[in-house]
Design a protein around this motif. Structure first.
Motif, PDB file in Angstrom:
ATOM      1  N   VAL A  95       0.965  -1.022   0.049  1.00 56.49           N
ATOM      2  CA  VAL A  95      -0.065  -0.016  -0.056  1.00 56.49           C
ATOM      3  C   VAL A  95       0.793   1.002   0.062  1.00 56.49           C
ATOM      4  O   VAL A  95       1.858   1.428   0.523  1.00 56.49           O
ATOM      5  CB  VAL A  95      -0.843   0.105   1.230  1.00 56.49           C
ATOM      6  N   SER A  96       0.630   2.177  -0.703  1.00 56.56           N
ATOM      7  CA  SER A  96       0.951   3.640  -0.683  1.00 56.56           C
ATOM      8  C   SER A  96       2.465   3.624  -1.233  1.00 56.56           C
ATOM      9  O   SER A  96       3.191   4.234  -1.007  1.00 56.56           O
ATOM     10  CB  SER A  96       1.023   4.175   0.773  1.00 56.56           C
ATOM     11  N   GLN A  97       2.709   2.749  -2.073  1.00 59.29           N
ATOM     12  CA  GLN A  97       4.098   2.861  -2.696  1.00 59.29           C
ATOM     13  C   GLN A  97       3.988   3.529  -4.145  1.00 59.29           C
ATOM     14  O   GLN A  97       3.105   3.601  -4.873  1.00 59.29           O
ATOM     15  CB  GLN A  97       4.437   1.299  -3.252  1.00 59.29           C
ATOM     16  N   ASP A  98       5.129   4.328  -4.316  1.00 57.67           N
ATOM     17  CA  ASP A  98       5.077   5.159  -5.363  1.00 57.67           C
ATOM     18  C   ASP A  98       5.581   4.377  -6.747  1.00 57.67           C
ATOM     19  O   ASP A  98       6.531   3.842  -6.815  1.00 57.67           O
ATOM     20  CB  ASP A  98       6.453   6.314  -5.064  1.00 57.67           C
ATOM     21  N   THR A  99       4.822   4.586  -7.506  1.00 57.33           N
ATOM     22  CA  THR A  99       4.974   3.903  -8.941  1.00 57.33           C
ATOM     23  C   THR A  99       5.920   4.511 -10.053  1.00 57.33           C
ATOM     24  O   THR A  99       6.105   4.026 -11.049  1.00 57.33           O
ATOM     25  CB  THR A  99       3.693   3.137  -9.494  1.00 57.33           C
ATOM     26  N   ASN A 100       6.316   5.773  -9.663  1.00 55.54           N
ATOM     27  CA  ASN A 100       6.880   6.328 -10.511  1.00 55.54           C
ATOM     28  C   ASN A 100       8.363   6.000 -10.471  1.00 55.54           C
ATOM     29  O   ASN A 100       9.187   6.416 -11.328  1.00 55.54           O
ATOM     30  CB  ASN A 100       6.872   8.011 -10.011  1.00 55.54           C
ATOM     31  N   GLU A 101       8.770   5.354  -9.537  1.00 54.72           N
ATOM     32  CA  GLU A 101      10.103   4.872  -9.370  1.00 54.72           C
ATOM     33  C   GLU A 101      10.384   3.225  -9.725  1.00 54.72           C
ATOM     34  O   GLU A 101      10.757   2.407  -8.957  1.00 54.72           O
ATOM     35  CB  GLU A 101      10.765   5.040  -7.935  1.00 54.72           C
ATOM     36  N   VAL A 102       9.479   3.062 -10.842  1.00 57.13           N
ATOM     37  CA  VAL A 102       9.660   1.735 -11.353  1.00 57.13           C
ATOM     38  C   VAL A 102      10.479   1.518 -12.589  1.00 57.13           C
ATOM     39  O   VAL A 102      10.285   2.693 -13.578  1.00 57.13           O
ATOM     40  CB  VAL A 102       8.354   1.087 -11.492  1.00 57.13           C
ATOM     41  N   ASP A 134      11.676   0.620 -22.280  1.00 62.42           N
ATOM     42  CA  ASP A 134      10.781   2.133 -22.605  1.00 62.42           C
ATOM     43  C   ASP A 134       9.683   1.804 -21.980  1.00 62.42           C
ATOM     44  O   ASP A 134       8.778   0.858 -22.408  1.00 62.42           O
ATOM     45  CB  ASP A 134      10.879   2.331 -24.039  1.00 62.42           C
ATOM     46  N   ILE A 135       9.062   2.710 -20.992  1.00 64.81           N
ATOM     47  CA  ILE A 135       7.784   2.341 -20.410  1.00 64.81           C
ATOM     48  C   ILE A 135       6.797   2.948 -21.247  1.00 64.81           C
ATOM     49  O   ILE A 135       7.025   4.246 -21.434  1.00 64.81           O
ATOM     50  CB  ILE A 135       7.846   2.752 -19.122  1.00 64.81           C
ATOM     51  N   VAL A 136       5.696   2.427 -21.403  1.00 62.94           N
ATOM     52  CA  VAL A 136       4.447   3.137 -21.961  1.00 62.94           C
ATOM     53  C   VAL A 136       3.641   3.666 -20.954  1.00 62.94           C
ATOM     54  O   VAL A 136       3.130   4.768 -21.251  1.00 62.94           O
ATOM     55  CB  VAL A 136       3.841   2.154 -23.060  1.00 62.94           C
ATOM     56  N   LYS A 137       3.251   3.037 -19.915  1.00 71.08           N
ATOM     57  CA  LYS A 137       2.258   3.460 -18.918  1.00 71.08           C
ATOM     58  C   LYS A 137       2.330   2.396 -17.896  1.00 71.08           C
ATOM     59  O   LYS A 137       2.717   1.342 -17.838  1.00 71.08           O
ATOM     60  CB  LYS A 137       0.844   3.557 -19.560  1.00 71.08           C
ATOM     61  N   ILE A 138       1.939   3.100 -16.553  1.00 71.45           N
ATOM     62  CA  ILE A 138       1.693   2.321 -15.463  1.00 71.45           C
ATOM     63  C   ILE A 138       0.312   2.434 -14.963  1.00 71.45           C
ATOM     64  O   ILE A 138      -0.237   3.307 -15.042  1.00 71.45           O
ATOM     65  CB  ILE A 138       2.543   2.595 -14.368  1.00 71.45           C
ATOM     66  N   GLN A 139      -0.611   1.394 -14.729  1.00 73.27           N
ATOM     67  CA  GLN A 139      -2.051   1.502 -14.366  1.00 73.27           C
ATOM     68  C   GLN A 139      -2.096   0.764 -12.833  1.00 73.27           C
ATOM     69  O   GLN A 139      -1.568  -0.554 -12.877  1.00 73.27           O
ATOM     70  CB  GLN A 139      -2.819   0.728 -15.403  1.00 73.27           C
ATOM     71  N   GLN A 140      -2.816   0.889 -12.119  1.00 77.36           N
ATOM     72  CA  GLN A 140      -3.182   0.343 -10.953  1.00 77.36           C
ATOM     73  C   GLN A 140      -4.463  -0.474 -11.318  1.00 77.36           C
ATOM     74  O   GLN A 140      -5.484   0.307 -11.637  1.00 77.36           O
ATOM     75  CB  GLN A 140      -3.527   1.457  -9.630  1.00 77.36           C
ATOM     76  N   VAL A 141      -4.476  -1.566 -10.976  1.00 75.97           N
ATOM     77  CA  VAL A 141      -5.558  -2.524 -11.404  1.00 75.97           C
ATOM     78  C   VAL A 141      -6.190  -3.075 -10.354  1.00 75.97           C
ATOM     79  O   VAL A 141      -7.433  -3.496 -10.435  1.00 75.97           O
ATOM     80  CB  VAL A 141      -5.150  -3.711 -12.262  1.00 75.97           C
ATOM     81  N   SER A 142      -5.554  -2.984  -9.055  1.00 78.44           N
ATOM     82  CA  SER A 142      -6.453  -3.192  -7.776  1.00 78.44           C
ATOM     83  C   SER A 142      -5.763  -2.701  -6.601  1.00 78.44           C
ATOM     84  O   SER A 142      -4.631  -1.848  -6.891  1.00 78.44           O
ATOM     85  CB  SER A 142      -6.483  -4.515  -7.661  1.00 78.44           C
ATOM     86  N   SER A 143      -6.186  -3.011  -5.319  1.00 79.05           N
ATOM     87  CA  SER A 143      -5.577  -2.170  -4.157  1.00 79.05           C
ATOM     88  C   SER A 143      -3.967  -2.431  -4.490  1.00 79.05           C
ATOM     89  O   SER A 143      -3.123  -1.379  -3.846  1.00 79.05           O
ATOM     90  CB  SER A 143      -6.326  -3.013  -3.058  1.00 79.05           C
ATOM     91  N   PHE A 144      -3.618  -3.417  -4.596  1.00 83.68           N
ATOM     92  CA  PHE A 144      -2.182  -3.802  -4.491  1.00 83.68           C
ATOM     93  C   PHE A 144      -1.470  -4.028  -5.697  1.00 83.68           C
ATOM     94  O   PHE A 144      -0.280  -3.986  -5.984  1.00 83.68           O
ATOM     95  CB  PHE A 144      -2.118  -5.328  -3.843  1.00 83.68           C
ATOM     96  N   ASP A 145      -2.359  -4.481  -6.641  1.00 84.57           N
ATOM     97  CA  ASP A 145      -1.786  -4.996  -8.259  1.00 84.57           C
ATOM     98  C   ASP A 145      -1.636  -3.714  -9.145  1.00 84.57           C
ATOM     99  O   ASP A 145      -2.481  -2.821  -9.249  1.00 84.57           O
ATOM    100  CB  ASP A 145      -2.705  -5.914  -8.818  1.00 84.57           C
ATOM    101  N   GLN A 146      -0.559  -3.818  -9.666  1.00 86.44           N
ATOM    102  CA  GLN A 146      -0.212  -2.837 -10.970  1.00 86.44           C
ATOM    103  C   GLN A 146       0.196  -3.498 -12.292  1.00 86.44           C
ATOM    104  O   GLN A 146       0.529  -4.611 -12.220  1.00 86.44           O
ATOM    105  CB  GLN A 146       1.088  -2.180 -10.454  1.00 86.44           C
TER     106      GLN A 146
END
Length: 503
Positions: A423-430, A454-466
């Motif tokens: 929870v509350s992890q920053d996905t910008n640093e992936v 090369d990253i296209v996009k990051i999506q949150q698909v559930s409370s914990f899953d990206q």
């Protein structure tokens, strides 16, 4: 002496066969009758190590694999070439299998054209293996051969880089480049070779300082390539570290052990005017292993601080691994010294990156035969796992888990990876990295490369899953066909990798 991780998470490990009997018996009816040390050898000189269960079983090699080379083909089969005496022209295959009782080494009737001892192998964009160099072998060839006429190609560069009495150009460092040519480093010199036309395209400046190739054994990596969608010409930078002074091998033969090199050089070989930029390691090191970590950093471990490669030719093992951060702006802050091992890993030790981010380390035998007692550096039969700092329990809350890849992975196309974060992890640093597993021997990890996707996009698909969508590498020159470990790295902490196949 030799290690190769396969895509079924097992490691093929093997030594030379002419030491005499080992401590591990072969199954019944699998004795060898062509050994130079004993007439009948019913012991194993190769094993298959199961990473998950920490178990192993014996394998049978028919001829001497001492100081040989290898690469994994696009189907995941280890192509293993050369060796000593009866093995010097042999081609051997080991295919991953899930029937633990049946898979073993296969030795082909077809031979190499030239004797290959201390040569280097590299996979090519078309899936063939390039085999280059070796003792008194100033040439290269391919497996499989493209035609009956294109058998062996002479390369004067290899003879030009040979030092009298010492050589210092064996096991050349070899990297496939985005333009389809091959970068070759031997001794202190390097070139770009159009292997199809047998034409030297470019010669690079001589690296300052000491000798870098066997037996003045340094190590090398091609630093991570950062990919951008549609860019078929990413920047390429090579790093070479350690080695020994000219004359170190001859001095060691009479009991004089010269200090190892403490310098590293980096060269951007895609620059219009490339130059070596030199840095210092925390201490001198010869016979070191350099491995790329999933984070894009480099781990340097094993080796000695005095002497050179060879029997009884080095003293003062370096027990502390060094961590090198190539992206650190301040050169004085790039190296850090990590916790030491208690086991010297010197001549004929090896190391390889594992799917969970650990480093498997094993071996060490600076003696002409097995020698377990009464010597300063006994033959070492143990395996160790080195845990880089990112595997500290303090980072467990940052570690991605449950990684899966959606759909096939095709050149230049998008693909998605799902993973779990707290929870509350920053996905910008992936970031997402792809790592080709290496064939490691004599301080060089052949075929090793790391690609930052090369990253296209990051999506949150559930409370914990990206779900992260990335572009696959654009070409076979950048990512030769075959199996890669894909890591999701969050704030410098990688999760367990998942295997993907580029084809």
């Amino acid at each position: 002496m030799h290690m190769q991780l396969l895509h079924n998470n097992k490691v093929v490990i093997f030594d030379r066969t002419d030491f005499g009997s080992s401590n591990l018996s072969l199954p019944h009816d699998k004795c060898r009758y062509n050994d130079e040390a004993i007439k009948v050898d019913c012991t194993a000189h190769s094993i298959l190590y199961n990473v998950a269960t920490n178990t192993y079983r014996p394998l049978t090699v028919q001829t001497d694999v001492w100081c040989s080379s290898g690469a994994v083909n696009p189907n995941g089969t280890l192509i293993q070439t050369g060796g000593y005496h009866a093995g010097e022209r042999k081609i051997r295959l080991f295919s991953p299998c899930f029937d633990e009782e049946t898979c073993d080494w296969t030795e082909l009737q077809q031979n190499l054209t030239v004797k290959r001892w201390y040569s280097t192998d590299h996979i090519l964009p078309d899936g063939r293996i390039m085999i280059i160099g070796g003792r008194n072998a100033y040439s290269y060839e391919f497996f499989p051969q493209s035609s009956e006429t294109d058998v062996v190609f002479h390369l004067p560069f290899l003879k030009e880089t040979t030092d009298p009495k010492e050589e210092n150009n064996l096991y050349p460092f070899l990297y496939l480049l985005p333009d389809g040519n091959v970068y070759i480093f031997a001794n202190q010199r390097s070139i770009s070779l159009d292997y199809a036309k047998n034409k030297v395209v470019r010669e690079f400046p001589v690296i300052p300082g000491e000798k870098r190739s066997y037996p003045a054994t340094g190590s090398s990596v091609m630093l991570p390539m950062k990919l951008v969608a549609g860019d078929f010409s990413p920047a390429v930078e090579v790093m070479v570290c350690g080695g020994a002074n000219g004359g170190a091998f001859l001095h060691a033969a009479v009991g004089g052990f010269m200090p190892a090199s403490r310098t590293c050089g980096r060269i951007k070989i895609t620059d219009p005017d490339p130059k070596w930029v030199m840095e210092d390691m925390p201490s001198g090191r010869v016979m070191l292993d350099m491995l790329l970590l999933p984070t894009g950093d480099v781990i340097l471990l094993n080796g000695a601080s005095k002497g050179t490669a060879g029997w009884e030719s080095a003293i003062d093992p370096v027990l502390n691994p060094f961590l090198y951060e190539p992206g650190q702006p301040d050169p004085n802050e790039r190296f850090s010294v990590l916790d030491p091992t208690s086991i010297p890993r010197m001549y004929h030790s090896s190391a390889t990156l594992m799917p969970d981010g650990r480093i498997l380390v094993g071996g060490s035998n600076p003696h002409i035969r097995y020698n377990f007692t009464g010597v300063k550096y006994p033959t070492e039969l143990s395996l160790e796992a080195f845990l880089p700092p990112y595997l500290s329990p303090h980072h467990s809350n940052l570690r991605p888990s449950n990684t899966t890849v959606e759909g096939p992975v095709s050149y230049g196309q998008e693909f998605s990876i799902t993973f779990t974060l707290g929870v509350s992890q920053d996905t910008n640093e992936v970031m997402v990295t792809m790592v080709a597993p290496s064939f490691t021997t004599h301080s060089f990890a052949m075929n090793q490369r790391l690609l930052i996707l090369d990253i296209v996009k990051i999506q949150q698909v559930s409370s914990f899953d990206q779900k992260i969508t990335v572009y696959a590498p654009p070409s076979r020159n950048i990512a030769p066909p075959g199996y890669y470990m894909v890591f999701v790295v969050h704030q410098g902490v990688p999760g367990h990798s998942i295997w993907v196949k580029m084809e």
